[in-house]
Design an enzyme around this catalytic site. Structure first.
Site, mmCIF file in Angstrom:
data_model
loop_
_atom_site.group_PDB
_atom_site.id
_atom_site.type_symbol
_atom_site.label_atom_id
_atom_site.label_comp_id
_atom_site.label_asym_id
_atom_site.label_seq_id
_atom_site.Cartn_x
_atom_site.Cartn_y
_atom_site.Cartn_z
ATOM 1 N N GLU A 228 61.306 1.057 -51.995
ATOM 2 C CA GLU A 228 62.587 1.627 -52.441
ATOM 3 C C GLU A 228 62.422 1.975 -53.909
ATOM 4 O O GLU A 228 62.460 1.089 -54.768
ATOM 5 C CB GLU A 228 63.711 0.587 -52.289
ATOM 6 C CG GLU A 228 63.994 0.156 -50.873
ATOM 7 C CD GLU A 228 64.783 1.175 -50.093
ATOM 8 O OE1 GLU A 228 65.074 2.272 -50.616
ATOM 9 O OE2 GLU A 228 65.099 0.879 -48.929
ATOM 10 N N CYS A 262 69.575 3.181 -59.032
ATOM 11 C CA CYS A 262 68.693 4.176 -58.417
ATOM 12 C C CYS A 262 69.512 5.293 -57.772
ATOM 13 O O CYS A 262 69.089 6.434 -57.735
ATOM 14 C CB CYS A 262 67.795 3.504 -57.388
ATOM 15 S SG CYS A 262 68.705 2.552 -56.173
HETATM 16 P P1 NAP Z 1 59.843 -1.820 -62.314
HETATM 17 O O1 NAP Z 1 59.401 -1.898 -63.714
HETATM 18 O O2 NAP Z 1 59.034 -1.081 -61.341
HETATM 19 O O3 NAP Z 1 60.015 -3.334 -61.827
HETATM 20 C C1 NAP Z 1 60.385 -3.670 -60.508
HETATM 21 C C2 NAP Z 1 59.624 -4.889 -60.091
HETATM 22 O O4 NAP Z 1 58.240 -4.548 -59.958
HETATM 23 C C3 NAP Z 1 59.674 -6.013 -61.103
HETATM 24 O O5 NAP Z 1 59.695 -7.245 -60.423
HETATM 25 C C4 NAP Z 1 58.379 -5.841 -61.869
HETATM 26 O O6 NAP Z 1 57.928 -7.005 -62.491
HETATM 27 C C5 NAP Z 1 57.452 -5.407 -60.764
HETATM 28 N N1 NAP Z 1 56.302 -4.661 -61.208
HETATM 29 C C6 NAP Z 1 56.166 -3.916 -62.317
HETATM 30 N N2 NAP Z 1 54.942 -3.362 -62.360
HETATM 31 C C7 NAP Z 1 54.291 -3.758 -61.253
HETATM 32 C C8 NAP Z 1 53.002 -3.515 -60.727
HETATM 33 N N3 NAP Z 1 52.132 -2.718 -61.350
HETATM 34 N N4 NAP Z 1 52.672 -4.078 -59.554
HETATM 35 C C9 NAP Z 1 53.541 -4.864 -58.903
HETATM 36 N N5 NAP Z 1 54.783 -5.138 -59.351
HETATM 37 C C10 NAP Z 1 55.154 -4.583 -60.508
HETATM 38 O O7 NAP Z 1 61.291 -1.228 -62.177
HETATM 39 P P2 NAP Z 1 62.570 -1.653 -62.989
HETATM 40 O O8 NAP Z 1 62.494 -1.011 -64.313
HETATM 41 O O9 NAP Z 1 62.779 -3.126 -62.940
HETATM 42 O O10 NAP Z 1 63.717 -1.012 -62.086
HETATM 43 C C11 NAP Z 1 64.106 0.285 -62.228
HETATM 44 C C12 NAP Z 1 63.492 1.176 -61.185
HETATM 45 O O11 NAP Z 1 63.785 0.680 -59.881
HETATM 46 C C13 NAP Z 1 64.079 2.550 -61.233
HETATM 47 O O12 NAP Z 1 63.083 3.511 -61.019
HETATM 48 C C14 NAP Z 1 65.073 2.536 -60.070
HETATM 49 O O13 NAP Z 1 65.413 3.794 -59.578
HETATM 50 C C15 NAP Z 1 64.348 1.709 -59.086
HETATM 51 N N6 NAP Z 1 65.281 1.173 -58.084
HETATM 52 C C16 NAP Z 1 65.229 1.653 -56.804
HETATM 53 C C17 NAP Z 1 66.133 1.198 -55.857
HETATM 54 C C18 NAP Z 1 66.107 1.703 -54.440
HETATM 55 O O14 NAP Z 1 66.703 1.072 -53.589
HETATM 56 N N7 NAP Z 1 65.441 2.808 -54.127
HETATM 57 C C19 NAP Z 1 67.082 0.255 -56.215
HETATM 58 C C20 NAP Z 1 67.110 -0.205 -57.528
HETATM 59 C C21 NAP Z 1 66.190 0.256 -58.460
HETATM 60 P P3 NAP Z 1 58.080 -7.202 -64.098
HETATM 61 O O15 NAP Z 1 59.522 -7.250 -64.388
HETATM 62 O O16 NAP Z 1 57.399 -8.502 -64.335
HETATM 63 O O17 NAP Z 1 57.389 -6.047 -64.742
#
Ligand code: NAP
Length: 465
Positions: A228, A262
């Site tokens: 997602e 998102c």
């Molecule tokens: P993010 O930086 O990708 O973090 C999400 C999760 O992934 C966190 O637990 C993060 O851990 C982990 N993570 C980061 N880098 C990783 C890697 N290389 N490998 C594995 N895990 C990793 O995203 P965010 O800034 O928290 O959230 C915002 C994003 O999420 C936006 O793009 C938003 O659109 C998307 N989102 C999508 C949905 C949907 O349902 N489609 C819903 C909500 C949000 P750390 O915090 O330790 O880095």
């Protein structure tokens, strides 16, 4: 990223956490395997009963859980309480319907008896973001645990207290030891977990980059994954729309959760005949919003969740203005402690600018002017993302055309995109694949086992349908 609670309202670090050591991680994975077995051995009615108890616990701990979200990522107090309530609703939904979704499905074939059976996969790794610190987890965990899986959660590093509280809710609800555990680990260690044979599958909600990392690891290990990811949802407004309502809901759809959703409306695509009127209404509303302390009930837009998110947003707005965008409202960070940005309305976003080509994760809307429905669709679909989409019109032919032709996981007409346990949720293109919620979401992490029984074996299932 350090695992810590940093209050976005003040910028102060409240508490830091030591990441789990490899030995601790090993102990948790071993426990998860036992948890998965205990889960599988429980009748589904028992798992459903525990999920109903989780809903009651959420109700009792509502204020405390709401406060934690406000403290760790700046969610407005009332929105945080509503999020706890939504989690309880999700738990109740799967407590009530989970057994029916998992029931054997007889299929008539040449066999004496044939059917589809749904069986849990085992331990599922859930990697989750901070923006809806409870709901993102519950919308996976409620169906997942009722289906009979165990889960290990790697939550975003800025919401460790929320992550630990969720583990506590499921433990108090009576799920077996090891059925749901929080891992305090950095993002860089999450993908490696998929190399471990004890992890059966993964679900990630987050950015495209994290999605690629988890998706690659899942591919390498041939494991099921649901992704997602981000979005840049279009919000189309046509001349027959109720303009006042479309402006009110449009602003809400953009600034809810300080724009960090998102499925927030991000690109406002407006018919030229009503463009000036709509732009004025939106600009007025954006300028009137009260930005401030998320604990204060009169606040309409709280802080961004971290300094990084604030800096990224500031950079995106500056790049847009440098490339010719006009600012109709806001445009700047607030000169005060904490991570605040003015609700902002921009126009004239040409190709290659963030408003057109990137996801903007903050209270910043971009307006586009189009000549007709065809041009609106062309612009709406001209993005790598395909998560949500909304169109405002009272013209039946346009309603039909938008629902048919918008390239997105969901289309909302005269409303704001939102998730609902009864409807599947997810995206296409770079917004990911797979679905959460509804029966479809529950069946993502199960083995759809085909059972074909020839003559002589059919008694095994007699009386079960
Ligand atoms: P993010 O930086 O990708 O973090 C999400 C999760 O992934 C966190 O637990 C993060 O851990 C982990 N993570 C980061 N880098 C990783 C890697 N290389 N490998 C594995 N895990 C990793 O995203 P965010 O800034 O928290 O959230 C915002 C994003 O999420 C936006 O793009 C938003 O659109 C998307 N989102 C999508 C949905 C949907 O349902 N489609 C819903 C909500 C949000 P750390 O915090 O330790 O880095």
């Amino acid at each position: 990223m350090a695992i810590a609670t940093v209050d976005p309202n003040t910028g102060n670090t409240i508490r830091t956490f030591q990441p789990h050591t490899d030995a601790q991680l090993e102990e948790k994975l071993a426990r998860a395997v036992v948890g998965a077995r205990l889960q599988r051995e429980l009748p589904i009615a028992e798992r459903a009963k525990r999920m109903a108890r989780a809903a009651e616990i959420l109700h009792v701990r509502r204020e405390e859980l709401g406060r934690l979200m406000t403290l760790e990522m700046g969610k407005l107090k009332n929105a945080a309480l509503a999020e706890v309530d939504k989690c309880a609703l999700g738990c109740r939904y799967y407590a009530d319907h989970g057994a029916a979704f998992m029931a054997d499905e007889p299929v008539k074939t040449d066999a004496a008896r044939s059917m589809i059976r749904y069986q849990p996969l085992g331990v599922v790794l859930a990697v989750m973001p901070w923006n809806f610190p409870l709901w993102q987890v519950f919308r996976f965990a409620a169906p997942g645990l009722v289906a009979g899986n165990a889960a290990v959660l790697k939550h975003a590093s800025n919401v460790p207290q929320c992550a630990l509280a969720i583990e506590d809710v499921f433990r108090a609800a009576g799920f077996p030891d090891g059925a749901f555990q929080t891992l305090l680990i950095e993002g860089s260690r999450a993908s490696k977990l998929l190399d471990d044979p004890r992890i059966a599958a993964a679900t990630l909600t987050g950015s495209e980059g994290a999605g690629r990392s988890i998706g690659e690891a899942a591919g390498r290990n041939i494991k099921k994954v649901v992704l997602e990811l981000g979005g840049s949802d279009p919000f189309i407004v046509m001349p027959s729309a109720d303009l006042e309502k479309a402006a009110k809901v449009g602003v809400e759809a953009r600034v809810q959760n300080a724009g960090q959703s998102c499925i927030a409306a991000k690109r406002f695509i407006v018919h030229e005949r009503i463009y000036d009127d709509y732009a004025q209404r939106m600009a007025r509303r954006m300028s009137e919003l009260h930005v401030g302390d998320p604990n204060d009930e009169s606040t309409e837009v709280g802080p961004l969740s971290s300094k990084q998110v604030l800096d990224d947003l500031d950079d995106q707005v500056k790049r847009m203005v440098a490339k010719g965008s006009k600012v109709l409202a806001g445009g700047k960070r607030l000169d005060r402690p904490g991570f605040f940005f003015q609700p902002t309305l921009l126009t004239d976003a040409g190709p290659g600018t963030p408003g057109r080509d990137e996801e903007i994760f903050g209270p910043v809307a971009t307006l586009f002017k189009v000549r007709d429905a065809g041009e609106a669709l062309q612009l709406a679909n001209a993005t790598k993302f395909g998560l949500g989409s909304a169109a405002w019109t009272r013209d039946a032919a346009e309603v039909r055309r938008f629902t048919d032709e918008l390239q997105a996981g969901q289309v909302f007409i005269n409303g704001m995109v939102k998730s609902d346990p009864r409807l599947p949720f997810g995206g296409i293109k770079a917004s990911g694949h797979g679905r959460e919620l509804s029966a479809i979401g529950m069946r993502e992490f199960v083995n759809w086992k085909t059972v074909w029984i020839g003559e002589g074996g059919e008694q095994a299932f007699s009386g079960t349908e």
